[in-house]
Motif scaffolding. Structure first.
Motif, mmCIF file in Angstrom:
data_model
loop_
_atom_site.group_PDB
_atom_site.id
_atom_site.type_symbol
_atom_site.label_atom_id
_atom_site.label_comp_id
_atom_site.label_asym_id
_atom_site.label_seq_id
_atom_site.Cartn_x
_atom_site.Cartn_y
_atom_site.Cartn_z
ATOM 1 N N LEU A 6 0.818 -1.213 0.000
ATOM 2 C CA LEU A 6 0.000 0.000 0.000
ATOM 3 C C LEU A 6 0.852 1.263 0.000
ATOM 4 C CD1 LEU A 6 -2.860 -1.023 2.473
ATOM 5 C CD2 LEU A 6 -2.908 -0.973 -0.024
ATOM 6 N N VAL A 12 -3.892 8.762 -4.711
ATOM 7 C CA VAL A 12 -4.770 8.663 -3.550
ATOM 8 C C VAL A 12 -6.094 8.004 -3.913
ATOM 9 C CG1 VAL A 12 -5.880 10.914 -3.848
ATOM 10 C CG2 VAL A 12 -5.625 9.956 -1.550
ATOM 11 N N LEU A 15 -6.158 4.485 -2.789
ATOM 12 C CA LEU A 15 -6.488 4.300 -1.374
ATOM 13 C C LEU A 15 -7.990 4.405 -1.154
ATOM 14 C CD1 LEU A 15 -3.733 6.230 0.644
ATOM 15 C CD2 LEU A 15 -4.154 3.764 0.600
ATOM 16 N N CYS A 19 -10.475 1.532 0.425
ATOM 17 C CA CYS A 19 -11.394 1.772 1.539
ATOM 18 C C CYS A 19 -12.813 1.329 1.198
ATOM 19 C CB CYS A 19 -11.393 3.253 1.909
ATOM 20 S SG CYS A 19 -9.873 3.819 2.704
ATOM 21 N N VAL A 29 -6.670 0.910 6.566
ATOM 22 C CA VAL A 29 -6.127 2.167 6.030
ATOM 23 C C VAL A 29 -6.182 3.270 7.079
ATOM 24 C CG1 VAL A 29 -6.492 4.000 4.327
ATOM 25 C CG2 VAL A 29 -6.629 1.604 3.630
ATOM 26 N N LEU A 34 -2.614 5.726 6.580
ATOM 27 C CA LEU A 34 -1.998 5.641 5.255
ATOM 28 C C LEU A 34 -2.219 6.898 4.419
ATOM 29 C CD1 LEU A 34 -2.608 1.920 4.224
ATOM 30 C CD2 LEU A 34 -0.604 2.984 5.263
ATOM 31 N N CYS A 35 -3.353 7.582 4.622
ATOM 32 C CA CYS A 35 -3.571 8.827 3.873
ATOM 33 C C CYS A 35 -2.564 9.896 4.296
ATOM 34 C CB CYS A 35 -4.997 9.330 4.093
ATOM 35 S SG CYS A 35 -6.205 8.557 3.006
ATOM 36 N N PHE A 38 0.770 9.007 2.856
ATOM 37 C CA PHE A 38 0.788 9.311 1.428
ATOM 38 C C PHE A 38 1.075 10.795 1.206
ATOM 39 C CE2 PHE A 38 -1.370 10.745 -2.421
ATOM 40 C CZ PHE A 38 -0.902 9.850 -3.368
ATOM 41 N N HIS A 81 -7.956 10.870 8.871
ATOM 42 C CA HIS A 81 -8.072 10.203 7.569
ATOM 43 C C HIS A 81 -8.876 11.063 6.594
ATOM 44 C CE1 HIS A 81 -8.869 7.042 4.596
ATOM 45 N NE2 HIS A 81 -10.144 7.390 4.669
#
Length: 354
Positions: A6, A12, A15, A19, A29, A34-35, A38, A81
């Motif tokens: 990932l 994006v 991602l 989700c 996530v 993870l956002c 990123f 997030h």
């Protein structure tokens, strides 16, 4: 293994699709931020985010810091997030526009107000019968650098490219072009209020008053009368709305006094303003900043023309110049040299010094 895969994603939207697969994937996530990872990978400046404020609900973050409640922690991660997902979309989808709002200062100015940094906001190299450009003071040493400092349209912008138009002195013999040898760009924020000094040619922001979060490589400048565009290797997130051009090296000597000058006709910065959806607040003395999301609505694209038209920019610039002249006459600003006003009936091709 899932994390490694990932973290290799470059869009994006991927991602967002993950989700949407299932609740467990979305949970993965969100739980691993993870956002945010990123966004920090795209823009390292975001590593200095102290905390996030969503619609000014800072109270929730305080509760999270003071409580070990799993529910509060989950609420915080969900909010983070959402903020970073919208930010990641904004830095790639908000409209590209001209990002300079105003001129702050120049490291030197030869003749004020005729050769003020404010002239670089106008794309024309002459207005009516008058030349429009900024000129440095003359130097015997061609290695002496100059700085032009600007305020951007918002405190948080993504900058893609910068364009600079060296000035050709069409009124001098041989039409010399007073370009710099190379340029370098800096972005960051000021430690002090700058609004009171806007357009003051006798005031210059120095390094101990500024915090730079980005400094570019050097770009060579051609000694040519054209708008030259310098594309950054990667888009850069400017936190704080301060943009500076370092003009390095002088290539043209003025025949009349034997000194080296740098003259710029126009400066243009292109990128994406993340306002009014986002704003930042610098946290002193740590130098970190609070990232504020004020709206989850994508802003309308700007008009084709700049925020103000060329004619209104010219009028605003002249108003500032007149204000400076009044201050000089009242003794509020020291004048270091006399300025000889041009006669309106002077022929455009007559030679006169910078």
């Amino acid at each position: 293994m899932s994390m490694k895969i990932l973290m290799c994603l470059e869009d994006v939207s991927d991602l967002a699709r993950i989700c949407a697969v299932s609740c467990s994937w979305r949970h993965f996530v969100v739980e691993n931020g993870l956002c945010k990872s990123f966004c920090v990978r795209l823009f390292p400046q975001l590593s200095r985010v102290g905390y996030v404020i969503e619609n000014c609900c800072e109270k929730k973050l305080v509760e999270f810091e003071c409580s070990s409640s799993r529910h509060v922690e989950r609420e915080f991660l969900e909010k983070e997030h959402k903020v970073y997902m919208f930010l990641a979309r904004g830095v790639t989808s908000f409209a590209i526009r001209k990002c300079i709002s105003d001129a702050i200062s120049a490291s030197s100015t030869d003749n004020f107000p005729a050769e003020s940094i404010n002239n670089t906001l106008d794309s024309r190299d002459r207005i009516g019968r008058r030349a429009s450009y900024w000129s440095s003071k003359g130097q015997k040493n061609p290695a002496v650098p100059e700085r032009l400092t600007y305020k951007l349209v918002s405190n948080i912008c993504v900058i893609n490219e910068i364009s600079i138009h060296p000035f050709e002195a069409y009124f001098q013999f041989g039409h010399p072009i007073y370009s710099a040898k190379s340029v370098r760009f800096r972005m960051g924020h000021s430690k002090i209020p700058i609004d009171d000094h806007m357009g003051d040619t006798h005031w210059d922001l120095v390094d101990d008053q500024l915090v730079w979060t980005y400094t570019s490589q050097e770009f060579p400048v051609a000694q040519e009368n054209r708008l030259q565009t310098f594309v950054l290797p990667q888009p850069v997130l400017c936190i704080g709305g301060i943009f500076q051009i370092e003009l390095l090296g002088r290539v043209q000597k003025q025949e009349m006094d034997g000194l080296f000058y740098i003259c710029v006709s126009h400066v243009q910065v292109m990128g994406r303003s993340l306002s009014p959806a986002f704003d930042v607040e610098i946290l002193k003395p740590s130098g970190e900043f609070a990232l504020k999301v004020l709206s989850y609505t994508q802003p309308n694209p700007p008009e084709d023309s700049p925020v103000t038209t060329a004619s209104s920019e010219y009028l605003l610039r002249r108003v500032r110049d007149l204000a400076q002249i009044v201050n000089m006459l009242q003794g509020d600003v020291g004048v270091h040299e006399d300025y000889e006003w041009e006669e309106e009936d002077v022929e455009a091709d007559d030679e006169f010094p910078l």
